[in-house]
Design an enzyme around this catalytic site. Sequence first.
Site, mmCIF file in Angstrom:
data_model
loop_
_atom_site.group_PDB
_atom_site.id
_atom_site.type_symbol
_atom_site.label_atom_id
_atom_site.label_comp_id
_atom_site.label_asym_id
_atom_site.label_seq_id
_atom_site.Cartn_x
_atom_site.Cartn_y
_atom_site.Cartn_z
ATOM 1 C CB ALA A 10 -0.900 -0.006 1.227
ATOM 2 C CG ASP A 203 12.179 12.981 10.627
ATOM 3 O OD1 ASP A 203 11.333 12.208 10.152
ATOM 4 O OD2 ASP A 203 13.413 12.770 10.557
ATOM 5 C CE LYS A 207 13.523 9.413 10.775
ATOM 6 N NZ LYS A 207 14.387 10.294 9.967
#
Lengths: 440, 440
Positions: A10, A203, A207
């Site tokens: 997907a 970001d 993580k």
Amino acid sequence: MSDALKIGIAGLGTVGASLARILQDRSEKLAVTCGRPITITAVSARDRTRDRGIDLTDITWYDDPIELAAKADIDVFVELMGGAGDPADNAVRAALSRGLHVVTANKALLARHGVALAALAEEKGALLNFEAAVAGGIPVIKALRESLTGNTVSRIYGIMNGTCNYILTKMEKEGLSFADCLKEAQRLGYAEADPAFDIEGNDTAHKLAILTTLAFGSEIAADDIYLEGITNISIEDIHAAADLGYRIKLLGVAQRTESGIEQRVHPTMVPLDSVIAQVDGVTNAVAIEADILGELLMVGPGAGGNATASAVLGDIADIAKSRPGAQQVPALGRPAAKLAPYQRAQIQSHEGGYFIRMTVEDRAGVFASIAARMAENRISLESIVQRPKHHVEAAEPKTIILVTHATMEDAVRKAVAAIKGEGYLIGEPQVIRIERPKTA
Amino acid sequence: MSDALKIGIAGLGTVGASLARILQDRSEKLAVTCGRPITITAVSARDRTRDRGIDLTDITWYDDPIELAAKADIDVFVELMGGAGDPADNAVRAALSRGLHVVTANKALLARHGVALAALAEEKGALLNFEAAVAGGIPVIKALRESLTGNTVSRIYGIMNGTCNYILTKMEKEGLSFADCLKEAQRLGYAEADPAFDIEGNDTAHKLAILTTLAFGSEIAADDIYLEGITNISIEDIHAAADLGYRIKLLGVAQRTESGIEQRVHPTMVPLDSVIAQVDGVTNAVAIEADILGELLMVGPGAGGNATASAVLGDIADIAKSRPGAQQVPALGRPAAKLAPYQRAQIQSHEGGYFIRMTVEDRAGVFASIAARMAENRISLESIVQRPKHHVEAAEPKTIILVTHATMEDAVRKAVAAIKGEGYLIGEPQVIRIERPKTA
């Protein structure tokens, strides 16, 4: 040879298209290595008409990724759409609910729903693999989840955002301003048109939250991360850092302390002769300090269609190599139910060295006042540099740079507030934390 | 919770004793992570009376490791005795023949018998794990065997011997001779009383042979490695390297070329600003260049009881996490029968840059003669440095240093031979290959 492993993808953006091409181009080689063929049987993407260099014969196209996850004839659902919300979240849940293995590169989804998804995967006997979600092609998930089993991790830190590292590297190498380097990063496609998510550290925080859970066995706590981006870093900071034997990197750092687990993302001074200081440009690096292993540092590409696809492929291959339902690796390193609640160590109690750069009026007593405020807060200084801001002229503002020995953040904040109260500061002082690798 | 995984350990030296203590001290934590307990049920070592800090209650002691492998009530045989011959070889064969999984740190055994052992493991449906055999705690086997699945590797290289790297680092940092640094390494236990195996490159060669097979899918060819140790490296070479922007490391390098696979172990100049150049002391580093992933560099402890035990433990945990007989990862990355025959690329056809240092008599025409011999062999020069050997005095021998652009080894050898024939060289010329990381 066993039956083919049937996968559904997907999302056919850069990473998805790259993965599909690799799976098709290297199908024979992969079949030999994995002991059985890996076949794409279903895909989903927004635009059906775009030519992505993929042979769509015998592949079922789904307009709705959730329908693909819920109904397609697949063994593995590969989620490469991104985003913490829909459709990624519901598609992954749909796949896991059917007992399908899931491979995803979606850091936002995991940072938000990782524990619930891991619990669902375990309940259904499915694997949830996400090597590509952190630091792209660097196999840090595998290292933490598998190689370091039995170790107690004390600290994990890294350069996990290529955009920021590119900008900081370029500022230093070419003496350009933050704004100019950001523009160049945007021109080269290393930064988004809206760069906030990268340059403000979000970001990296996503993580880091995932790594923290794997490293310390605590629940994912992406909102409990102290966050400072690189937008305030000036070329003066970078030059001053170099003069003092440091380089500035945006690091994500998680470490075990007496009061809990510290998670922080901020510009950081690292020693110039450390290995991580040499990690330039868009390259990423992650260091792990563990009690049995010692220190492990991994350096590699943190983004890019191919590097990310390589990590996704490694995750798929791990599933292909094990017989269906065979592997029991818990997604987050230990069963979701056994994750400890996250206990946040506040940034105020962070202990470390600090770089403090101040511009001050050139008048008598300033230096003595600064030294006194530091002493009052029991901050001992490793080095002090005073120099004229531009030229040596009377009454010219001066730059004073202090590097402290290990001290408490709280003490630094109090000292800086006291100094601000004295009235001789020009502009805001710059405070940058120092991080020292244990060995290298 | 599933049944305990029963392991037998043969060899209770530094690594074996460390592993046993960790398994006992952390049994609860390991049971959570692995989904079942890991229990030591049998051990074997030379001296039964030594206190190793291990609780031997409920553990069966075997004087003969082969008997342990053949008869003990275990699921996994852990071989930590070392040595390519007996008893390690026969013990591992005995264990695999029973279908037991084997974990070993034995590089010599794998370099010699790896393909046969991998074939036996596959035939019996057993796993053969050996993360600790190469670069200690660095998970390079897992990276190559699992993470990089589907990639085509073009080059793999690394610092894989801590003794050599310690000596080279100390020579540079303290300006000491090779002999002095070797003595210091021996005093600290970093080098054996007979250091030949380390400093002449054999240890690196064993490790390289294993990596080559995993990286390129060819049969192990430990005897087909070009070998040069560090015994001839002088402090002059190290200083000259630094002047020219290089640092000397003992590297093992394997790369795919048009004429086959090059495997070589030799002192190598790496650019000073490369990440690998910063890898100091006993630390190891391995870099992999792969077509999908890009470049991955891993830095970590290459030896030591704990670091090695950590890697062994990771291998055991991988087995504990999978149900018996579940995993199909072939030991050498692909089924042993599918490994390609090793096709050796000769060192004469190696292409790269070269550092050449010569001491010459100070007479007219020498420089012109050297330049002519280089030109005749179509070697183009990146830099030329000529300086007096000691002081600037007439008729004092001069040092000439050449750095070539990429050229063929064969051409360099011919040029050097021709220069030697001219009669103005004092002593042997020093030739050191230059290796450039692709990106970092």
